[in-house]
Design a protein around this motif. Sequence first.
Motif, PDB file in Angstrom:
ATOM      1  N   GLY A  19     -19.424  -1.859 -11.106  1.00 29.20           N
ATOM      2  CA  GLY A  19     -19.259  -3.286 -10.913  1.00 29.20           C
ATOM      3  C   GLY A  19     -20.437  -3.900 -10.179  1.00 29.20           C
ATOM      4  N   THR A  20     -20.144  -4.635  -9.120  1.00 28.00           N
ATOM      5  CA  THR A  20     -21.190  -5.303  -8.349  1.00 28.00           C
ATOM      6  C   THR A  20     -21.849  -4.385  -7.328  1.00 28.00           C
ATOM      7  OG1 THR A  20     -19.553  -6.125  -6.771  1.00 28.00           O
ATOM      8  CG2 THR A  20     -20.109  -7.575  -8.624  1.00 28.00           C
ATOM      9  N   GLY A  21     -21.478  -3.107  -7.331  1.00 29.24           N
ATOM     10  CA  GLY A  21     -22.163  -2.128  -6.501  1.00 29.24           C
ATOM     11  C   GLY A  21     -21.624  -1.951  -5.103  1.00 29.24           C
ATOM     12  N   ARG A  22     -20.484  -2.529  -4.807  1.00 30.67           N
ATOM     13  CA  ARG A  22     -19.947  -2.500  -3.445  1.00 30.67           C
ATOM     14  C   ARG A  22     -19.844  -1.070  -2.892  1.00 30.67           C
ATOM     15  NH1 ARG A  22     -14.651  -2.015  -2.259  1.00 30.67           N
ATOM     16  NH2 ARG A  22     -14.185  -2.399  -4.453  1.00 30.67           N
ATOM     17  N   ALA A  70     -21.250   1.883  -4.092  1.00 25.33           N
ATOM     18  CA  ALA A  70     -22.542   2.582  -4.058  1.00 25.33           C
ATOM     19  C   ALA A  70     -23.436   2.062  -2.938  1.00 25.33           C
ATOM     20  CB  ALA A  70     -23.253   2.428  -5.401  1.00 25.33           C
ATOM     21  N   ILE A  71     -23.446   0.760  -2.742  1.00 17.83           N
ATOM     22  CA  ILE A  71     -24.298   0.184  -1.699  1.00 17.83           C
ATOM     23  C   ILE A  71     -23.847   0.671  -0.325  1.00 17.83           C
ATOM     24  CG2 ILE A  71     -24.940  -1.974  -0.544  1.00 17.83           C
ATOM     25  CD1 ILE A  71     -24.835  -3.285  -3.386  1.00 17.83           C
ATOM     26  N   VAL A  79     -26.350   6.257  -7.426  1.00 13.63           N
ATOM     27  CA  VAL A  79     -26.663   5.644  -8.714  1.00 13.63           C
ATOM     28  C   VAL A  79     -25.411   4.922  -9.175  1.00 13.63           C
ATOM     29  CG1 VAL A  79     -27.260   6.097 -11.132  1.00 13.63           C
ATOM     30  CG2 VAL A  79     -28.287   7.480  -9.309  1.00 13.63           C
ATOM     31  N   GLY A  80     -25.566   3.724  -9.729  1.00 17.50           N
ATOM     32  CA  GLY A  80     -24.425   2.993 -10.257  1.00 17.50           C
ATOM     33  C   GLY A  80     -24.565   2.783 -11.745  1.00 17.50           C
ATOM     34  N   ALA A 117     -25.331  -6.515  -8.492  1.00 25.61           N
ATOM     35  CA  ALA A 117     -25.690  -5.277  -7.799  1.00 25.61           C
ATOM     36  C   ALA A 117     -27.200  -5.172  -7.619  1.00 25.61           C
ATOM     37  CB  ALA A 117     -25.165  -4.076  -8.588  1.00 25.61           C
ATOM     38  N   ARG A 118     -27.954  -5.506  -8.652  1.00 28.67           N
ATOM     39  CA  ARG A 118     -29.418  -5.398  -8.574  1.00 28.67           C
ATOM     40  C   ARG A 118     -30.005  -6.379  -7.572  1.00 28.67           C
ATOM     41  NH1 ARG A 118     -29.198  -4.732 -14.852  1.00 28.67           N
ATOM     42  NH2 ARG A 118     -29.450  -2.463 -15.037  1.00 28.67           N
TER      43      ARG A 118
END
Length: 197
Positions: free
Chosen positions: A53-56, A58-59, A69-70, A81-82
């Motif tokens: 998704g928006t990387g929550r 992984a970040i 890695v997402g 996310a980027r």
Amino acid sequence: MNRWEELTGGTSGEGYAARFAALAESGKDVHGEAGFCAALLPSGGRVLDAGCGTGRVAIRLSELGHDCVGADVDASMLAVARTAAPDLTWIEADLSRFSPPGDFDLIVAAGNVLPLLETGTEAETVRRLAAALRPGALLVAGFGLDRAHLPVPPSLTLEEYDSYCSDAGLILDARYATWEGDPYDGGGYAVSVHRAP
């Protein structure tokens, strides 16, 4: 087309991020999944956030010192996310056709990823994720099992999921009712931890 794209049209990234930002501002813990996974990881572990998704997740795991890695099929989510974490690797991919390298210590599929796949691709997706795990590594998946915990009608049972994991060579390690580690009681949401041999 997967059930997520049918539900959102692939344009919900900004709105999704705003919802979690509002939850965080209200004092809610929005990092339960990351905290759960961090407790299972070795120091500096390599993580694939599958359906990131928006990387929550992984970040946050990256902030905790893990190599993340997402991957997600939704370009609008990945755009968020980027922007939020341009130094991390974000891959646009359909998980049922994605072949990541087999060097991950943990793969997490949070946020109802598996029930929102294209119907009929669940077993192949699990097989591909399992193939990307190092020996002894973990696949962690949390998803709803009933209408109260899903934005779509239920399509995947725990029995089916366990059979897909078993067919992929994975062994059930633990199961919880929440990302806080509450014991699973047969309810409508489960967090399953499967281990590669």
